[in-house]
Design an enzyme around this catalytic site. Structure first.
Site, PDB file in Angstrom:
ATOM      1  N   ALA A   1       5.877   6.366  -4.298  1.00 26.64           N
ATOM      2  CA  ALA A   1       5.936   6.365  -5.767  1.00 26.64           C
ATOM      3  C   ALA A   1       5.128   7.495  -6.384  1.00 26.64           C
ATOM      4  CB  ALA A   1       5.436   5.019  -6.310  1.00 26.64           C
TER       5      ALA A   1
ATOM      6  N   ASP B   1      -0.887  -1.259   6.182  1.00 24.24           N
ATOM      7  CA  ASP B   1       0.286  -0.514   5.755  1.00 24.24           C
ATOM      8  C   ASP B   1       1.024   0.044   6.967  1.00 24.24           C
ATOM      9  OD1 ASP B   1       1.946   0.571   3.720  1.00 24.24           O
ATOM     10  OD2 ASP B   1       0.934   2.512   3.882  1.00 24.24           O
ATOM     11  N   HIS B   2       2.324  -0.185   7.033  1.00 24.26           N
ATOM     12  CA  HIS B   2       3.182   0.352   8.100  1.00 24.26           C
ATOM     13  C   HIS B   2       2.668   0.015   9.501  1.00 24.26           C
ATOM     14  CE1 HIS B   2       5.954   2.485   5.481  1.00 24.26           C
ATOM     15  NE2 HIS B   2       4.923   2.905   4.782  1.00 24.26           N
TER      16      HIS B   2
ATOM     17  N   HIS C   1       8.313   9.125   0.905  1.00 24.82           N
ATOM     18  CA  HIS C   1       6.876   9.296   1.074  1.00 24.82           C
ATOM     19  C   HIS C   1       6.507  10.736   0.729  1.00 24.82           C
ATOM     20  CE1 HIS C   1       7.471   5.827   3.963  1.00 24.82           C
ATOM     21  NE2 HIS C   1       6.488   5.394   3.195  1.00 24.82           N
TER      22      HIS C   1
END
Length: 287
Positions: A210, A82-83, A180
């Site tokens: 989310a 992730d990222h 985020h």
């Protein structure tokens, strides 16, 4: 089931109109709880490693467990970095056996983001690894509640079409009012923008940030064209609250550390089941 790339899972979700959660698996409690829930719900899942959230646990230590869990699961599971911020972290994730990598060049000028993402795609695809790119900046923070710097730059639909065509990414993370961490008040999501992008690209779309949406919002987000739902902060808060309650009942001299492991694993499983049920309700709402 086999350990698969995110594209395979998300393309099916895109075709059928449901969302797939992407959950952090930076330690064994997160990892085991999430997989247990996915198997119990017979639902696909994406397991993510984010170095900002669990920097004390190096990827080379946790990645083999993520891969092993995915390979042995009874449901399709993808694993993702992730990222990823640079080529070194991308190459490390590929070497560790993750099925998907995310390169986040969203803070860069458009042409530089394209150029660097192209290089990541070239390297990853040569190893059979999928790539998620990001266009438009998603502000906020998943690790600092009350984080003041919540800068966002919404994704331009025209640029999204060009970005996908020029880079060949398998998944595209977009910005449309999502943040985020936790939202300050009700989120103002530009779903028309999501629909505009989804109507012009075939690549599955991802929503980062989310956590904490009203329950009804997930159905609308998914119906607009989002397939990948990145979710952490609200789950971490719920697990933390439950852990505080459990520790409050422990005696001062009780040896409870091993029970803490069981408590947190069980809570991550419970929260994952709750999320999967919510996303299933979203599918039914538009089914």
């Amino acid at each position: 089931m086999t350990h698969v790339g995110a594209k395979q899972i998300l393309s099916e979700a895109q075709r059928q109109g449901y969302g797939v959660p992407c959950l952090l698996a930076g330690n064994l409690e997160m990892l085991i709880g999430a997989v247990q829930a996915a198997e119990a719900c017979n639902a696909p899942l994406i397991l993510a490693y984010n170095a900002q959230v669990t920097p004390q646990i190096p990827l080379p230590l946790i990645a083999p467990a993520m891969v092993k869990a995915a390979e042995g699961a009874r449901v399709p599971i993808a694993t993702i970095l992730d990222h990823g911020a640079d080529l070194a972290s991308i190459e490390q994730a590929i070497a560790c056996g993750l099925s998907t990598v995310m390169y986040d060049g969203s803070a860069l000028p458009f042409e530089e983001n394209v150029r660097r993402t192209q290089e990541v795609v070239r390297i990853a695809h040569a190893h059979g690894v999928d790539v998620e790119g990001e266009l438009g900046a998603v502000g906020g923070s998943s690790i600092e509640l009350g984080y003041s710097q919540a800068r966002s730059e919404f994704t331009d639909p025209d640029q999204a079409v060009e970005f996908v065509a020029r880079t060949g990414v398998d998944v595209l993370a977009i910005s449309f009012g999502n943040l985020h961490g936790l939202y300050d008040g009700a989120p103002d999501l530009d779903l028309a923008r999501v629909r505009a992008i989804a109507g012009r690209v075939t690549t599955p779309l991802a929503m980062h940030g989310a956590s904490g949406l009203p329950g009804s919002a997930y159905a609308a987000v998914i119906a607009a064209g989002i397939s990948k739902i990145n979710y952490y902060t609200a789950m971490a808060r719920a697990v933390t609250h439950s852990l505080r309650q459990a520790l409050a009942t422990a005696g001062e001299t009780d040896l409870v550390y091993h029970r803490v492991i069981a408590w947190t694993t069980g809570q991550f499983a419970s929260e994952t089941r709750r999320l999967l049920h919510l996303l299933r309700q979203s599918l039914e709402a538009f089914g």
